[in-house]
Design an enzyme around this catalytic site. Structure first.
Site, PDB file in Angstrom:
ATOM      1  N   PHE A 248       5.698  -8.576 -15.398  1.00 43.35           N
ATOM      2  CA  PHE A 248       5.290  -8.643 -16.614  1.00 43.35           C
ATOM      3  C   PHE A 248       4.195  -7.506 -17.331  1.00 43.35           C
ATOM      4  O   PHE A 248       3.253  -7.497 -16.511  1.00 43.35           O
ATOM      5  CB  PHE A 248       4.739  -9.973 -17.395  1.00 43.35           C
ATOM      6  CG  PHE A 248       5.561 -11.314 -17.526  1.00 43.35           C
ATOM      7  CD1 PHE A 248       6.654 -11.474 -18.009  1.00 43.35           C
ATOM      8  CD2 PHE A 248       5.551 -12.018 -16.053  1.00 43.35           C
ATOM      9  CE1 PHE A 248       7.333 -12.675 -17.595  1.00 43.35           C
ATOM     10  CE2 PHE A 248       5.993 -13.065 -15.868  1.00 43.35           C
ATOM     11  CZ  PHE A 248       7.147 -13.501 -16.798  1.00 43.35           C
ATOM     12  N   ASP A 249       4.704  -6.928 -18.166  1.00 48.41           N
ATOM     13  CA  ASP A 249       3.870  -6.162 -19.038  1.00 48.41           C
ATOM     14  C   ASP A 249       2.648  -7.244 -19.541  1.00 48.41           C
ATOM     15  O   ASP A 249       2.968  -8.262 -19.906  1.00 48.41           O
ATOM     16  CB  ASP A 249       4.100  -5.160 -20.085  1.00 48.41           C
ATOM     17  CG  ASP A 249       3.427  -4.500 -20.907  1.00 48.41           C
ATOM     18  OD1 ASP A 249       2.344  -3.887 -20.341  1.00 48.41           O
ATOM     19  OD2 ASP A 249       3.666  -3.963 -22.089  1.00 48.41           O
ATOM     20  N   GLY A 250       1.546  -6.741 -20.069  1.00 47.11           N
ATOM     21  CA  GLY A 250       0.686  -7.813 -20.609  1.00 47.11           C
ATOM     22  C   GLY A 250       0.584  -7.698 -22.403  1.00 47.11           C
ATOM     23  O   GLY A 250       1.364  -8.664 -22.916  1.00 47.11           O
TER      24      GLY A 250
ATOM     25  N   PHE B 263       9.718  -6.929 -17.259  1.00 47.05           N
ATOM     26  CA  PHE B 263       9.746  -7.199 -18.588  1.00 47.05           C
ATOM     27  C   PHE B 263       8.655  -6.310 -19.440  1.00 47.05           C
ATOM     28  O   PHE B 263       7.524  -6.221 -18.868  1.00 47.05           O
ATOM     29  CB  PHE B 263       9.380  -8.691 -19.315  1.00 47.05           C
ATOM     30  CG  PHE B 263      10.638  -9.363 -18.823  1.00 47.05           C
ATOM     31  CD1 PHE B 263      11.814  -9.487 -19.338  1.00 47.05           C
ATOM     32  CD2 PHE B 263      10.285 -10.495 -17.934  1.00 47.05           C
ATOM     33  CE1 PHE B 263      12.945 -10.258 -18.923  1.00 47.05           C
ATOM     34  CE2 PHE B 263      11.404 -11.283 -17.600  1.00 47.05           C
ATOM     35  CZ  PHE B 263      12.632 -11.209 -17.882  1.00 47.05           C
TER      36      PHE B 263
ATOM     37  N   ASP C 187       7.659  -3.820 -23.289  1.00 48.37           N
ATOM     38  CA  ASP C 187       7.989  -3.729 -24.570  1.00 48.37           C
ATOM     39  C   ASP C 187       8.417  -2.087 -25.096  1.00 48.37           C
ATOM     40  O   ASP C 187       8.690  -1.960 -26.108  1.00 48.37           O
ATOM     41  CB  ASP C 187       6.717  -4.292 -25.736  1.00 48.37           C
ATOM     42  CG  ASP C 187       5.574  -3.414 -25.335  1.00 48.37           C
ATOM     43  OD1 ASP C 187       5.049  -2.923 -26.290  1.00 48.37           O
ATOM     44  OD2 ASP C 187       4.959  -3.496 -24.257  1.00 48.37           O
TER      45      ASP C 187
END
Length: 331
Positions: free
Chosen positions: A173-175, A287, A289
């Site tokens: 994951f991105d944060g 994932f 954004d």
């Protein structure tokens, strides 16, 4: 008595995310351009003629296989660790090719929603979906805006790089704007890196607010707890791959502690490209954004774009296809 799935991770996935339907998509688009009125009927005939033919794996297949494999550790058949629901705008009739490919691969998927052209978004709550993987931009946006569950628009299947491990589930994951809310990213994009570092250092003991994937992260942590392993050796491995660096790193650590969530690996990159890190982690899915990070990764690792909420100052519409197969026939 109704089946209790409250403690089960439930993943909804569109047919076009589970299988590579690019060829069928191209056929439909060509027919639509030639004759919009008859395109759907001709597409239906095309699918019926090929309902016994194999399909290539889609971007979400590796993750689905790995997650379903965890059920071998379930202590009770009545409470599986993971459930997968295939949710599609195709009609049940044209979905036969999908059913046949699920069976030919031996995938233990028993729940489906084929809505005959209607959006599947309204059925997410009925199936208690925690994560929805799709190729439909509009549906993913609706889900994120409604805070219904985690959702991502999957990139095309990767064609390079090593396959992820078969005996583990690896999710990266991105944060900011994914696990955490987008307020910190907004500071960075409007006031610059120095101000971002200053604010994050000052607020290092102030937990960040939930982003669109925070609940999913907690559900994955619960999944780790249900497995007969300690978190350090669990077959479910979670990584955070963020562009943050010192002095903005402690707020991430303290937020995870506040949430009571354990992650196996964290990478604070400070400008180092994410692609090599995610490839080395061998994620089943990543994932983020921003396409800036996703596009290089997606060539090697299954990847999904997390939309910003429409009311966010960071919101920009994702590049959508014309309202043809991807939007009209699947979700």
């Amino acid at each position: 008595m109704a089946l209790d799935l409250s403690d089960t991770l439930i993943v909804g996935i569109s047919a076009t995310a589970l299988f590579d339907l690019a060829e069928a998509d191209a056929v439909y688009k060509a027919k639509y351009v030639k004759n919009p009125q008859n395109a759907l009927e001709e597409y239906r005939a095309y699918m019926l003629e090929r309902e016994s033919e194999p399909l290539r794996d889609g971007t979400g297949m590796a993750l689905v296989r790995a997650l379903l494999g965890l059920n071998r550790y379930a202590q009770s058949d009545s409470k599986p660790l993971v459930e997968v629901v295939v949710m599609s705008r195709n009609s049940p009739e044209t979905g036969v090719r999908v059913f046949n490919n699920i069976r030919s691969r031996g995938l233990p998927i028993s729940r489906h929603a084929f809505t005959g052209g209607e959006s599947v978004v309204d059925y997410l709550d009925a199936f208690a979906v925690d994560l929805f993987l799709t190729t439909n931009v509009d549906d993913a946006q609706r889900i994120i805006d409604a805070k219904a569950c985690a959702a991502a628009v999957l990139k095309a299947p990767p064609h390079e790089g090593a396959a992820p491990p078969e005996d583990q589930v690896r999710i990266a994951f991105d944060g900011d704007a994914v696990l955490f809310d987008d307020s910190s990213e907004l500071v960075y994009k409007t006031e610059g890196l120095d101000r971002f570092h200053s604010v994050e250092d000052e607020r290092q003991n102030e937990p960040m607010l939930d982003g669109p994937y925070a609940i999913l992260l907690r559900k994955l942590a619960r999944l780790q707890e249900r497995l007969p392993f300690g978190a350090d050796v669990s077959p479910v491995r979670i990584a955070i791959v963020t562009a943050r660096s010192a002095p903005a790193e402690m707020r991430v650590i303290n937020t995870l502690r506040h949430w009571g969530v354990y992650v196996n690996e964290i990478f604070f990159l400070g400008g180092v490209p994410k692609s090599k890190i995610v490839r080395a982690f061998r994620a089943h899915i990543f994932f983020d954004d921003q396409d800036l990070h996703l596009d290089p990764v997606a060539r090697h690792v299954p990847s999904g774009r997390v939309p910003y909420r429409s009311d966010s100052p960071l919101y920009m519409p994702l590049g959508a296809e014309p309202p043809l197969l991807v939007e009209k026939l699947d979700a």
